[in-house]
Design a protein around this motif. Structure first.
Motif, short mmCIF file in Angstrom:
data_model
loop_
_atom_site.label_atom_id
_atom_site.label_comp_id
_atom_site.label_asym_id
_atom_site.label_seq_id
_atom_site.Cartn_x
_atom_site.Cartn_y
_atom_site.Cartn_z
N PRO A 37 0.80 -1.24 0.00
CA PRO A 37 0.00 0.00 0.00
C PRO A 37 0.82 1.28 0.00
O PRO A 37 0.30 2.33 -0.36
CB PRO A 37 -0.84 -0.13 1.28
N ASP A 38 2.08 1.23 0.39
CA ASP A 38 2.91 2.43 0.44
C ASP A 38 3.70 2.67 -0.84
O ASP A 38 4.47 3.63 -0.92
CB ASP A 38 3.88 2.35 1.62
N VAL A 39 3.54 1.79 -1.83
CA VAL A 39 4.29 1.92 -3.08
C VAL A 39 3.33 2.39 -4.18
O VAL A 39 2.25 1.83 -4.36
CB VAL A 39 4.93 0.57 -3.48
N ALA A 40 3.73 3.42 -4.92
CA ALA A 40 2.88 3.98 -5.97
C ALA A 40 2.71 2.98 -7.12
O ALA A 40 3.64 2.28 -7.51
CB ALA A 40 3.49 5.27 -6.49
N THR A 41 1.51 2.94 -7.67
CA THR A 41 1.20 2.09 -8.82
C THR A 41 0.93 2.96 -10.05
O THR A 41 0.35 4.04 -9.95
CB THR A 41 -0.03 1.20 -8.55
N ILE A 42 1.37 2.46 -11.21
CA ILE A 42 1.25 3.21 -12.46
C ILE A 42 0.55 2.34 -13.51
O ILE A 42 0.96 1.20 -13.75
CB ILE A 42 2.64 3.61 -13.01
N TRP A 43 -0.48 2.86 -14.11
CA TRP A 43 -1.22 2.15 -15.16
C TRP A 43 -0.66 2.54 -16.51
O TRP A 43 -0.56 3.71 -16.84
CB TRP A 43 -2.69 2.53 -15.06
N ILE A 44 -0.27 1.54 -17.32
CA ILE A 44 0.23 1.80 -18.67
C ILE A 44 -0.95 1.90 -19.62
O ILE A 44 -1.60 0.90 -19.94
CB ILE A 44 1.19 0.68 -19.13
N ALA A 45 -1.24 3.11 -20.07
CA ALA A 45 -2.34 3.34 -21.02
C ALA A 45 -1.75 3.33 -22.43
O ALA A 45 -1.42 4.37 -22.99
CB ALA A 45 -3.02 4.67 -20.72
N HIS A 46 -1.58 2.14 -22.97
CA HIS A 46 -0.88 1.97 -24.24
C HIS A 46 -1.85 2.02 -25.41
O HIS A 46 -2.85 1.32 -25.45
CB HIS A 46 -0.14 0.62 -24.23
N ARG A 47 -1.54 2.88 -26.36
CA ARG A 47 -2.31 3.02 -27.60
C ARG A 47 -3.72 3.56 -27.41
O ARG A 47 -4.58 3.33 -28.24
CB ARG A 47 -2.35 1.68 -28.36
N PHE A 48 -3.97 4.24 -26.32
CA PHE A 48 -5.25 4.93 -26.16
C PHE A 48 -5.08 6.07 -25.16
O PHE A 48 -4.13 6.11 -24.38
CB PHE A 48 -6.34 3.96 -25.69
N LEU B 176 1.66 7.47 -20.21
CA LEU B 176 0.98 7.86 -21.45
C LEU B 176 1.77 7.51 -22.70
O LEU B 176 2.99 7.70 -22.76
CB LEU B 176 0.71 9.37 -21.45
N ASP B 177 1.06 7.03 -23.70
CA ASP B 177 1.60 6.88 -25.05
C ASP B 177 1.91 8.29 -25.56
O ASP B 177 1.10 9.21 -25.41
CB ASP B 177 0.51 6.22 -25.92
N PRO B 178 3.10 8.49 -26.16
CA PRO B 178 3.45 9.86 -26.59
C PRO B 178 2.45 10.48 -27.55
O PRO B 178 2.31 11.71 -27.59
CB PRO B 178 4.83 9.68 -27.25
N ARG B 179 1.73 9.67 -28.30
CA ARG B 179 0.76 10.22 -29.25
C ARG B 179 -0.41 10.91 -28.56
O ARG B 179 -1.11 11.73 -29.17
CB ARG B 179 0.22 9.11 -30.16
N PHE B 180 -0.63 10.59 -27.27
CA PHE B 180 -1.77 11.15 -26.57
C PHE B 180 -1.37 12.12 -25.46
O PHE B 180 -2.19 12.50 -24.63
CB PHE B 180 -2.63 10.02 -25.99
N VAL B 181 -0.10 12.51 -25.45
CA VAL B 181 0.37 13.47 -24.46
C VAL B 181 -0.01 14.88 -24.89
O VAL B 181 0.34 15.32 -25.99
CB VAL B 181 1.90 13.37 -24.28
N VAL C 223 2.17 11.41 -13.72
CA VAL C 223 2.02 11.28 -15.17
C VAL C 223 3.39 11.02 -15.78
O VAL C 223 4.29 11.86 -15.69
CB VAL C 223 1.39 12.54 -15.80
N LEU C 224 3.54 9.84 -16.38
CA LEU C 224 4.81 9.40 -16.94
C LEU C 224 4.70 9.27 -18.45
O LEU C 224 3.61 9.04 -18.99
CB LEU C 224 5.21 8.04 -16.36
N GLY C 225 5.83 9.37 -19.13
CA GLY C 225 5.88 9.17 -20.57
C GLY C 225 6.45 7.80 -20.90
O GLY C 225 7.45 7.37 -20.33
N GLN C 226 5.80 7.11 -21.83
CA GLN C 226 6.25 5.78 -22.23
C GLN C 226 7.54 5.85 -23.04
O GLN C 226 7.94 6.90 -23.51
CB GLN C 226 5.14 5.07 -23.00
N ALA C 227 8.18 4.70 -23.21
CA ALA C 227 9.49 4.63 -23.85
C ALA C 227 9.44 5.17 -25.28
O ALA C 227 8.60 4.78 -26.08
CB ALA C 227 10.00 3.20 -23.84
N SER C 228 10.36 6.06 -25.56
CA SER C 228 10.51 6.61 -26.91
C SER C 228 11.96 7.03 -27.10
O SER C 228 12.59 7.55 -26.18
CB SER C 228 9.59 7.81 -27.13
#
Length: 283
Positions: free
Chosen positions: A194-205, A221-226, A241-246
């Motif tokens: 519970p003390d560790v942050a979780t990140i959802w990968i919203a890939h291609r949407f 976030l997928d860079p196309r939707f930033v 808010v994180l940026g996906q690999a590019s």
């Protein structure tokens, strides 16, 4: 000024300025001189001909280049341990063949080597090395069979601070975030740690703020939707808010202008230098 800039470039090459997190110019508005924090994330470490992805050599090289955080992948073995491995199969990154989940951790480490000749690391060993290097981790939980109680316990034990009450231990801790494409895994991760942050990968949407809030503590976030408006809405909801690999500088610039917390790349050294060039340098 030219002498100072040259000195900065030399220090970066030597790793002297490899301090985390990187501070970049917040140049979203014309003429601004404010600064903000941005993390450079090495995607599966700083990979090279002699540094296989998700291996300790790639982790160490990422730290030497100045990465603030390293993104890695973990999946359960047959005996409920967590191994640092992207694929479900051993074939691509090791000299073995077959499914990761069909072997115990001990068997994998005894009979398989990464393509660079090094040992296939467990999450426990990888996280301990990251703590020693003082590098943060972004741990992607792969959707796979085997997420048993023992696997979740191994996750907790691997990323836990040895002694959170000890200021020396706390200072040397590599901050960890947990990430996944799968909302179900993230919900289980939030219960287990519970003390560790979780990140959802919203890939291609493009995710909605409501979706993101229900799923995790942040979104990748997928860079196309930033876009600045979406990022402002997500931040207003209290989300990371994180940026996906590019590997594209145009995407890095998009991350910078939109105000993301981090960007991930396979070109770690290039991104570190790119961000540092955007820092104010005193005369």
């Amino acid at each position: 000024m030219r002498t100072t800039s040259l000195l900065v470039a030399v220090l970066l090459a030597l790793g002297v300025l490899a301090t985390a997190p990187t501070t970049a110019l917040a140049d979203d508005a014309p003429g601004t001189t404010a600064t903000r924090t941005f993390e450079v994330v090495a995607h599966r470490g700083a990979i090279g001909p002699h540094r296989t992805e998700n291996g300790l050599r790639a982790l160490r090289h990422a730290a030497a280049l100045g990465a603030d955080r390293v993104e890695l992948d973990v999946r359960p073995t047959a005996d409920g341990r967590l191994v640092v491995m992207h694929d479900a199969l051993l074939d691509r990154t090791t000299d073995c063949r077959g499914r990761v989940g069909a072997r115990s951790l001990a068997r994998i480490q005894k009979s398989c080597r990464l393509r660079d000749g090094s040992e296939v690391p467990s999450l426990e060993v990888y996280a301990a090395e990251a703590r020693r290097l003082d590098v943060g981790l972004l741990v992607e939980l792969k959707l796979a069979p085997g997420w048993s109680r023992r696997a979740w316990r191994d996750l907790r034990d691997s990323v836990a601070v040895p002694d959170a009450s000890d200021p020396v231990e706390a200072r040397g801790r590599a901050e960890v975030r947990l990430m996944s494409f799968n909302p179900g895994l993230l919900h289980r991760a939030a219960k287990a740690l519970p003390d560790v942050a979780t990140i959802w990968i919203a890939h291609r949407f493009r995710p909605s703020v409501r979706q993101a809030r229900r799923t995790a503590d942040g979104v990748s976030l997928d860079p196309r939707f930033v876009a600045p408006r979406l990022v402002r809405q997500l931040r207003a909801a209290g989300l990371l808010v994180l940026g996906q690999a590019s590997d594209r500088r145009t995407d890095w610039q998009r991350y910078l202008h939109a105000g993301l917390d981090s960007g991930s790349t396979d070109r770690t050294g290039d991104m570190v230098r790119w961000w540092h060039r955007r820092q104010p340098v005193a005369d």
